[in-house]
Structures are given as structure tokens and as C-alpha cells.
Design an enzyme around this catalytic site. Structure first.
Site, mmCIF file in Angstrom:
data_model
loop_
_atom_site.group_PDB
_atom_site.id
_atom_site.type_symbol
_atom_site.label_atom_id
_atom_site.label_comp_id
_atom_site.label_asym_id
_atom_site.label_seq_id
_atom_site.Cartn_x
_atom_site.Cartn_y
_atom_site.Cartn_z
ATOM 1 N N ASP A 34 0.948 -1.208 -0.019
ATOM 2 C CA ASP A 34 0.082 0.100 0.149
ATOM 3 C C ASP A 34 0.816 1.333 0.121
ATOM 4 O O ASP A 34 1.945 1.209 0.376
ATOM 5 C CB ASP A 34 -0.863 -0.018 1.373
ATOM 6 N N ASP A 82 -7.636 -2.591 14.530
ATOM 7 C CA ASP A 82 -9.190 -2.982 14.126
ATOM 8 C C ASP A 82 -9.083 -4.065 13.184
ATOM 9 O O ASP A 82 -10.015 -4.571 12.415
ATOM 10 C CB ASP A 82 -9.726 -1.697 13.248
ATOM 11 N N HIS A 94 -7.334 -4.673 10.269
ATOM 12 C CA HIS A 94 -7.016 -4.738 8.909
ATOM 13 C C HIS A 94 -5.849 -5.311 8.563
ATOM 14 O O HIS A 94 -4.844 -5.301 9.186
ATOM 15 C CB HIS A 94 -7.326 -3.265 8.430
ATOM 16 N N GLU A 153 -9.713 -1.746 5.449
ATOM 17 C CA GLU A 153 -10.277 -1.500 6.645
ATOM 18 C C GLU A 153 -11.599 -2.249 6.811
ATOM 19 O O GLU A 153 -12.231 -2.843 5.862
ATOM 20 C CB GLU A 153 -10.650 0.044 6.523
HETATM 21 C C1 F6R Z 1 1.435 -1.533 6.098
HETATM 22 C C2 F6R Z 1 0.160 -2.281 6.459
HETATM 23 C C3 F6R Z 1 -0.652 -2.040 7.480
HETATM 24 C C4 F6R Z 1 0.228 -2.513 8.719
HETATM 25 C C5 F6R Z 1 -0.857 -2.111 10.049
HETATM 26 C C6 F6R Z 1 0.029 -2.441 11.291
HETATM 27 O O1 F6R Z 1 2.028 -1.754 4.833
HETATM 28 O O2 F6R Z 1 -0.304 -2.847 5.233
HETATM 29 O O3 F6R Z 1 -1.577 -3.073 7.282
HETATM 30 O O4 F6R Z 1 0.880 -3.438 8.826
HETATM 31 O O5 F6R Z 1 -1.380 -0.911 10.043
HETATM 32 O O6 F6R Z 1 0.766 -1.200 11.423
HETATM 33 P P1 F6R Z 1 2.122 -1.444 12.664
HETATM 34 O O7 F6R Z 1 3.038 -2.529 12.228
HETATM 35 O O8 F6R Z 1 2.649 0.034 12.383
HETATM 36 O O9 F6R Z 1 1.276 -1.658 13.716
#
Ligand code: F6R
Length: 263
Positions: A67, A136, A138, A143
Site C-alpha cells: 500500500d 481494527d 485490517h 479497513e
Molecule cells: C502497512 C500495512 C498495514 C500495517 C498495519 C500495522 O503496509 O499494510 O496493514 O501492517 O497497519 O501497522 P504497524 O505495524 O505499524 O502496527
């Protein structure tokens, strides 16, 4: 799903790095799916160490990131392209032309999303997808409420995600509201997935992902449909799992199989 619970994030990241390194050694032209955020940082540090001291060779690897924030140029310090350059790419011998991060400044996101999917297909599909998870539930930026068949597209970030990611930007106001992200369907097509989660703030999302019903309200739960997922946790993120003793038993059985104690 194979659930591996390690004593700490360091141990978990080393375990994940060993699995990635094994794949790279077996398939030097592997296609890797990469994640950003706090979770994979120690894994990337370990891969860098393996490159520098053990000669782990990334020269023929191709990568696709999950992403990117919409509106951020690749040079922006919070863009995911910049994150990847700083935390992995510039420390290993990957050919930068073979690294792909969605373009946060594409003008026509619908067309761009299908082009990104085509690029993945033409490369031969993702061999190995690295994932983190949001509080959450994701995966990538899918989301709650995202279609479980979704493909690369624009997504509006949920308020929890904006709050969580404000730590990288300084204030929540500075966090972009939109991202371009691989879909749940894109992720499900990868040949193998590793989901990493560390810390107690991920415990609820992990319990829902691993043991809850499959629901678009927790997109990580769609991984229950994936053919080959390894979930690597630390004690804290595993703390709300109900079937913990079974996962430990499975690991013990794997260990005995590998050591030849069981024929
Ligand atoms: C990032 C991504 C997100 C993160 C998630 C957790 O490329 O795809 O799904 O893996 O938001 O973020 P952290 O690791 O910062 O807790």
C-alpha cells in the site's frame, strides 16, 4: 493457519527472517510482497544482517508493496516508498527497478489499481506475502467492511488507523485520509503468507483473526481461507487466544518431526 508464539518480537522477527531467507535461497527469483509500519522493522533488520554477514542475495528478487498513502510523493519522509528505501532497499542488493510500491500520485486510481494487479500477475504472482495487522484487524489498508474479494484500489482510512499512524506524522491531521492498497482478494492469491503481530494492543485483532468468524469487519480473518499462512506472534499479541496450548502442541510436533524423533 499455523500459529507460532515466540517469547518476544525479536525472536518472532528472527523466525520470520529465517523463513524468508529459506525461500530466497530456494528460489532466488522469488516475488516478495512487503509491508511497512512498525511491525516488520526488526524482520527487515535481520534480513539486512543476513545480507551483510551471510551473503543473502536479493539481486534477482522482485517486490510488491501492499500500500501507499495517496498524495505523498516517493520522497516524502512518511511515504511507504521512502520507508522501504530507508529500512530495507538501500541496505541490500535488490535491483531498485524490480521494487514496486503503489503510486500515491496516480491520477486515475481505478486504472492504476488494475495495472498494479497486472504487474503482479505478469511477474508470476506473489510467492511470499509479509503482513502486519491493524488494531481494527485490517490487513494492508483493507479497513473493516472491505470486500473480502477486493483488489488493488483506493481506500479511506478508518479513524483508528489515522489515530494509530499519527505517531509517524506528528499529528492526526497530517495523516492522509486515503490510501491505495492491495485488496483482500489480492492477498489471498499469494502462495504463502506470514502475518506478524507484536504487542498487547494487537491481541484482540489476533484473536478475532485466528479464532473468530470470517468477517469483512476484521479483514485479517479472511486469511482463514488462505492455503498457507503462518502467524508469528509474541506472548503479548497471543494473550487473548483460547487455543494456545494446542498451538504449542503443534509446534512441539513440528520440532519432533524435524529432529527425526517422529518417523
Ligand atoms: C502497512 C500495512 C498495514 C500495517 C498495519 C500495522 O503496509 O499494510 O496493514 O501492517 O497497519 O501497522 P504497524 O505495524 O505499524 O502496527
Amino acid at each position: 493457519m499455523r500459529v507460532i508464539i515466540e517469547p518476544s518480537a525479536e525472536h518472532g522477527s528472527q523466525r520470520a527472517a529465517a523463513i524468508v531467507a529459506q525461500l530466497i535461497r530456494k528460489k532466488p527469483r522469488a516475488i516478495l510482497g512487503l509491508a511497512t509500519g512498525g511491525t516488520p522493522l526488526k524482520l527487515y533488520q535481520e534480513l539486512i544482517r543476513m545480507h551483510q554477514s551471510e551473503g543473502l542475495d536479493f539481486s534477482r528478487i522482485t517486490s510488491f508493496n501492499l500500500d501507499e498513502y495517496v498524495g505523498l510523493p516517493p520522497t516524502h519522509p512518511q511515504s511507504y516508498r521512502h520507508f522501504m528505501t530507508e529500512n530495507l532497499f538501500r541496505h541490500i542488493n535488490i535491483d531498485i527497478r524490480n521494487t514496486h510500491v503503489p503510486d500515491g500520485r496516480a491520477l486515475d486510481y481505478e486504472t492504476y489499481g488494475s495495472q498494479y494487479e497486472t504487474m503482479i500477475d505478469e511477474a508470476g504472482g506473489i510467492d511470499f506475502q509479509i503482513l502486519g495487522i491493524g488494531r481494527d484487524g485490517h490487513i494492508a489498508f483493507n479497513e473493516p467492511g472491505s470486500s473480502l474479494g477486493s483488489r488493488t484500489r483506493l481506500k479511506t482510512l478508518a479513524p483508528e488507523t489515522i489515530r494509530d499512524n499519527a505517531r509517524f506524522f506528528g499529528t492526526a491531521e497530517d495523516v492522509p485520509r486515503l490510501a491505495i492498497t492491495m485488496g483482500v482478494g489480492t492477498i489471498l492469491e499469494s502462495k504463502k503468507c506470514i502475518l506478524l503481530a507484536f504487542g498487547k494492543e494487537k491481541a484482540e485483532a489476533i484473536a478475532a483473526t485466528v479464532e473468530g468468524p470470517v468477517t469483512a469487519q476484521v479483514t485479517g480473518s479472511a486469511l482463514q481461507f488462505h492455503r498457507d499462512v503462518v502467524v508469528i506472534l509474541d506472548e503479548e499479541s497471543a494473550s487473548q487466544l483460547q487455543r494456545r496450548s494446542y498451538y504449542d502442541e503443534v509446534e512441539e510436533a513440528h520440532r519432533r518431526l524435524q529432529s527425526g524423533e517422529v518417523k
